[in-house]
Scaffold this motif. Sequence first.
Motif, PDB file in Angstrom:
ATOM      1  N   ALA A   6      82.493  -7.189 -45.362  1.00 37.41           N
ATOM      2  CA  ALA A   6      83.212  -8.426 -45.687  1.00 37.41           C
ATOM      3  C   ALA A   6      82.931  -9.425 -44.569  1.00 37.41           C
ATOM      4  CB  ALA A   6      84.710  -8.156 -45.787  1.00 37.41           C
ATOM      5  N   ASN A   7      82.970 -10.691 -44.897  1.00 41.56           N
ATOM      6  CA  ASN A   7      82.847 -11.776 -43.921  1.00 41.56           C
ATOM      7  C   ASN A   7      81.467 -11.934 -43.303  1.00 41.56           C
ATOM      8  OD1 ASN A   7      85.606 -12.064 -44.335  1.00 41.56           O
ATOM      9  ND2 ASN A   7      86.134 -10.875 -42.538  1.00 41.56           N
ATOM     10  N   VAL A   8      80.452 -11.279 -43.833  1.00 42.77           N
ATOM     11  CA  VAL A   8      79.088 -11.470 -43.343  1.00 42.77           C
ATOM     12  C   VAL A   8      78.415 -12.435 -44.310  1.00 42.77           C
ATOM     13  CG1 VAL A   8      76.901 -10.374 -42.762  1.00 42.77           C
ATOM     14  CG2 VAL A   8      79.043  -9.160 -42.337  1.00 42.77           C
ATOM     15  N   ASN A   9      78.437 -13.723 -43.963  1.00 41.95           N
ATOM     16  CA  ASN A   9      78.028 -14.754 -44.897  1.00 41.95           C
ATOM     17  C   ASN A   9      76.737 -15.488 -44.553  1.00 41.95           C
ATOM     18  OD1 ASN A   9      80.439 -14.367 -46.439  1.00 41.95           O
ATOM     19  ND2 ASN A   9      81.528 -15.427 -44.810  1.00 41.95           N
ATOM     20  N   CYS A  10      76.264 -15.335 -43.319  1.00 35.87           N
ATOM     21  CA  CYS A  10      75.096 -16.111 -42.919  1.00 35.87           C
ATOM     22  C   CYS A  10      74.321 -15.381 -41.830  1.00 35.87           C
ATOM     23  CB  CYS A  10      75.528 -17.495 -42.423  1.00 35.87           C
ATOM     24  SG  CYS A  10      76.523 -17.427 -40.918  1.00 35.87           S
ATOM     25  N   ILE A  11      73.172 -15.949 -41.488  1.00 35.79           N
ATOM     26  CA  ILE A  11      72.328 -15.352 -40.455  1.00 35.79           C
ATOM     27  C   ILE A  11      73.037 -15.320 -39.103  1.00 35.79           C
ATOM     28  CG2 ILE A  11      71.102 -17.477 -39.841  1.00 35.79           C
ATOM     29  CD1 ILE A  11      69.547 -13.953 -40.158  1.00 35.79           C
ATOM     30  N   ASN A  12      73.898 -16.283 -38.843  1.00 33.88           N
ATOM     31  CA  ASN A  12      74.645 -16.274 -37.578  1.00 33.88           C
ATOM     32  C   ASN A  12      75.593 -15.082 -37.509  1.00 33.88           C
ATOM     33  OD1 ASN A  12      73.405 -18.606 -36.622  1.00 33.88           O
ATOM     34  ND2 ASN A  12      74.927 -19.932 -37.573  1.00 33.88           N
ATOM     35  N   CYS A  13      76.210 -14.745 -38.643  1.00 32.00           N
ATOM     36  CA  CYS A  13      77.083 -13.565 -38.694  1.00 32.00           C
ATOM     37  C   CYS A  13      76.261 -12.312 -38.382  1.00 32.00           C
ATOM     38  CB  CYS A  13      77.713 -13.408 -40.078  1.00 32.00           C
ATOM     39  SG  CYS A  13      78.795 -14.749 -40.583  1.00 32.00           S
ATOM     40  N   ALA A  14      75.119 -12.188 -39.047  1.00 27.70           N
ATOM     41  CA  ALA A  14      74.251 -11.023 -38.843  1.00 27.70           C
ATOM     42  C   ALA A  14      73.792 -10.936 -37.396  1.00 27.70           C
ATOM     43  CB  ALA A  14      73.057 -11.102 -39.785  1.00 27.70           C
ATOM     44  N   ASN A  15      73.394 -12.059 -36.825  1.00 31.90           N
ATOM     45  CA  ASN A  15      72.935 -12.067 -35.429  1.00 31.90           C
ATOM     46  C   ASN A  15      74.056 -11.719 -34.460  1.00 31.90           C
ATOM     47  OD1 ASN A  15      70.286 -12.627 -36.083  1.00 31.90           O
ATOM     48  ND2 ASN A  15      70.550 -14.832 -35.901  1.00 31.90           N
ATOM     49  N   THR A  16      75.267 -12.167 -34.737  1.00 27.57           N
ATOM     50  CA  THR A  16      76.407 -11.824 -33.882  1.00 27.57           C
ATOM     51  C   THR A  16      76.605 -10.312 -33.845  1.00 27.57           C
ATOM     52  OG1 THR A  16      77.523 -13.920 -34.275  1.00 27.57           O
ATOM     53  CG2 THR A  16      78.915 -12.079 -33.597  1.00 27.57           C
ATOM     54  N   ILE A  17      76.552  -9.691 -35.015  1.00 23.78           N
ATOM     55  CA  ILE A  17      76.722  -8.236 -35.091  1.00 23.78           C
ATOM     56  C   ILE A  17      75.586  -7.539 -34.345  1.00 23.78           C
ATOM     57  CG2 ILE A  17      76.689  -6.252 -36.654  1.00 23.78           C
ATOM     58  CD1 ILE A  17      78.124  -8.098 -38.716  1.00 23.78           C
ATOM     59  N   LYS A  18      74.361  -7.930 -34.637  1.00 25.15           N
ATOM     60  CA  LYS A  18      73.205  -7.286 -33.997  1.00 25.15           C
ATOM     61  C   LYS A  18      73.232  -7.457 -32.485  1.00 25.15           C
ATOM     62  CE  LYS A  18      69.976  -7.638 -37.839  1.00 25.15           C
ATOM     63  NZ  LYS A  18      68.629  -8.062 -38.233  1.00 25.15           N
ATOM     64  N   ASN A  19      73.424  -8.677 -32.024  1.00 27.14           N
ATOM     65  CA  ASN A  19      73.401  -8.952 -30.582  1.00 27.14           C
ATOM     66  C   ASN A  19      74.525  -8.245 -29.841  1.00 27.14           C
ATOM     67  OD1 ASN A  19      71.155 -10.591 -30.930  1.00 27.14           O
ATOM     68  ND2 ASN A  19      72.362 -12.464 -31.062  1.00 27.14           N
ATOM     69  N   SER A  20      75.647  -8.065 -30.497  1.00 26.55           N
ATOM     70  CA  SER A  20      76.799  -7.451 -29.846  1.00 26.55           C
ATOM     71  C   SER A  20      76.772  -5.926 -29.883  1.00 26.55           C
ATOM     72  CB  SER A  20      78.094  -7.935 -30.505  1.00 26.55           C
ATOM     73  OG  SER A  20      78.216  -9.323 -30.402  1.00 26.55           O
ATOM     74  N   LEU A  21      76.188  -5.337 -30.921  1.00 25.40           N
ATOM     75  CA  LEU A  21      76.351  -3.900 -31.128  1.00 25.40           C
ATOM     76  C   LEU A  21      75.075  -3.066 -31.055  1.00 25.40           C
ATOM     77  CD1 LEU A  21      78.981  -3.954 -34.021  1.00 25.40           C
ATOM     78  CD2 LEU A  21      79.370  -3.883 -31.564  1.00 25.40           C
ATOM     79  N   GLU A  22      73.902  -3.676 -31.153  1.00 23.62           N
ATOM     80  CA  GLU A  22      72.677  -2.878 -31.164  1.00 23.62           C
ATOM     81  C   GLU A  22      72.440  -2.121 -29.865  1.00 23.62           C
ATOM     82  OE1 GLU A  22      69.573  -4.393 -34.500  1.00 23.62           O
ATOM     83  OE2 GLU A  22      69.383  -5.372 -32.552  1.00 23.62           O
ATOM     84  N   ALA A  23      72.816  -2.673 -28.744  1.00 23.22           N
ATOM     85  CA  ALA A  23      72.602  -1.987 -27.465  1.00 23.22           C
ATOM     86  C   ALA A  23      73.364  -0.667 -27.421  1.00 23.22           C
ATOM     87  CB  ALA A  23      73.027  -2.884 -26.306  1.00 23.22           C
ATOM     88  N   GLU A  24      74.532  -0.644 -28.030  1.00 24.12           N
ATOM     89  CA  GLU A  24      75.368   0.563 -28.007  1.00 24.12           C
ATOM     90  C   GLU A  24      75.091   1.508 -29.174  1.00 24.12           C
ATOM     91  OE1 GLU A  24      80.060   1.850 -27.692  1.00 24.12           O
ATOM     92  OE2 GLU A  24      79.526  -0.260 -27.590  1.00 24.12           O
ATOM     93  N   PHE A  25      74.822   0.955 -30.363  1.00 27.86           N
ATOM     94  CA  PHE A  25      74.737   1.781 -31.561  1.00 27.86           C
ATOM     95  C   PHE A  25      73.337   1.906 -32.158  1.00 27.86           C
ATOM     96  CE2 PHE A  25      79.114   0.184 -31.411  1.00 27.86           C
ATOM     97  CZ  PHE A  25      79.806   1.385 -31.447  1.00 27.86           C
ATOM     98  N   GLY A  26      72.363   1.200 -31.624  1.00 27.33           N
ATOM     99  CA  GLY A  26      71.007   1.273 -32.146  1.00 27.33           C
ATOM    100  C   GLY A  26      70.734   0.179 -33.168  1.00 27.33           C
ATOM    101  N   LYS A  27      69.531   0.235 -33.732  1.00 27.32           N
ATOM    102  CA  LYS A  27      69.059  -0.801 -34.652  1.00 27.32           C
ATOM    103  C   LYS A  27      69.998  -0.962 -35.844  1.00 27.32           C
ATOM    104  CE  LYS A  27      65.098  -2.083 -37.441  1.00 27.32           C
ATOM    105  NZ  LYS A  27      64.614  -3.348 -37.022  1.00 27.32           N
ATOM    106  N   ILE A  28      70.360  -2.206 -36.104  1.00 28.65           N
ATOM    107  CA  ILE A  28      71.233  -2.554 -37.225  1.00 28.65           C
ATOM    108  C   ILE A  28      70.467  -3.509 -38.138  1.00 28.65           C
ATOM    109  CG2 ILE A  28      73.351  -3.754 -37.896  1.00 28.65           C
ATOM    110  CD1 ILE A  28      74.512  -2.890 -35.150  1.00 28.65           C
ATOM    111  N   GLU A  29      70.483  -3.205 -39.429  1.00 25.74           N
ATOM    112  CA  GLU A  29      69.875  -4.095 -40.417  1.00 25.74           C
ATOM    113  C   GLU A  29      70.966  -4.583 -41.359  1.00 25.74           C
ATOM    114  OE1 GLU A  29      66.548  -2.334 -42.392  1.00 25.74           O
ATOM    115  OE2 GLU A  29      65.667  -1.637 -40.524  1.00 25.74           O
ATOM    116  N   ILE A  30      70.913  -5.866 -41.706  1.00 27.82           N
ATOM    117  CA  ILE A  30      71.918  -6.450 -42.587  1.00 27.82           C
ATOM    118  C   ILE A  30      71.217  -7.237 -43.684  1.00 27.82           C
ATOM    119  CG2 ILE A  30      73.897  -8.006 -42.766  1.00 27.82           C
ATOM    120  CD1 ILE A  30      74.355  -7.400 -39.728  1.00 27.82           C
ATOM    121  N   ASP A  31      71.504  -6.900 -44.927  1.00 24.06           N
ATOM    122  CA  ASP A  31      70.996  -7.644 -46.079  1.00 24.06           C
ATOM    123  C   ASP A  31      72.074  -8.647 -46.469  1.00 24.06           C
ATOM    124  OD1 ASP A  31      70.434  -8.574 -48.688  1.00 24.06           O
ATOM    125  OD2 ASP A  31      69.275  -6.768 -49.120  1.00 24.06           O
TER     126      ASP A  31
END
Length: 65
Positions: A6-31
């Motif tokens: 929910a609430n993932v509406n744009c590329i900025n949302c996707a980038n926020t998630i990736k930039n914040s969590l990939e270092a800890e949880f690994g590669k994240i892909e969002i469609d």
Amino acid sequence: MKFKMANVNCINCANTIKNSLEAEFGKIEIDLNTKILSVELEESKLEHFDKELKELGFEIVERIS
């Protein structure tokens, strides 16, 4: 694991998630079309991952796999 988000509406949302969590949880892909987030995640880290997403303002609607 795959999650409907929910609430993932744009590329900025996707980038926020990736930039914040990939270092800890690994590669994240969002469609953005389907709002499905994919991540290689151990079951033991799921609760922490969910908590971190909520702190960023995003929510898992359902677990797909």
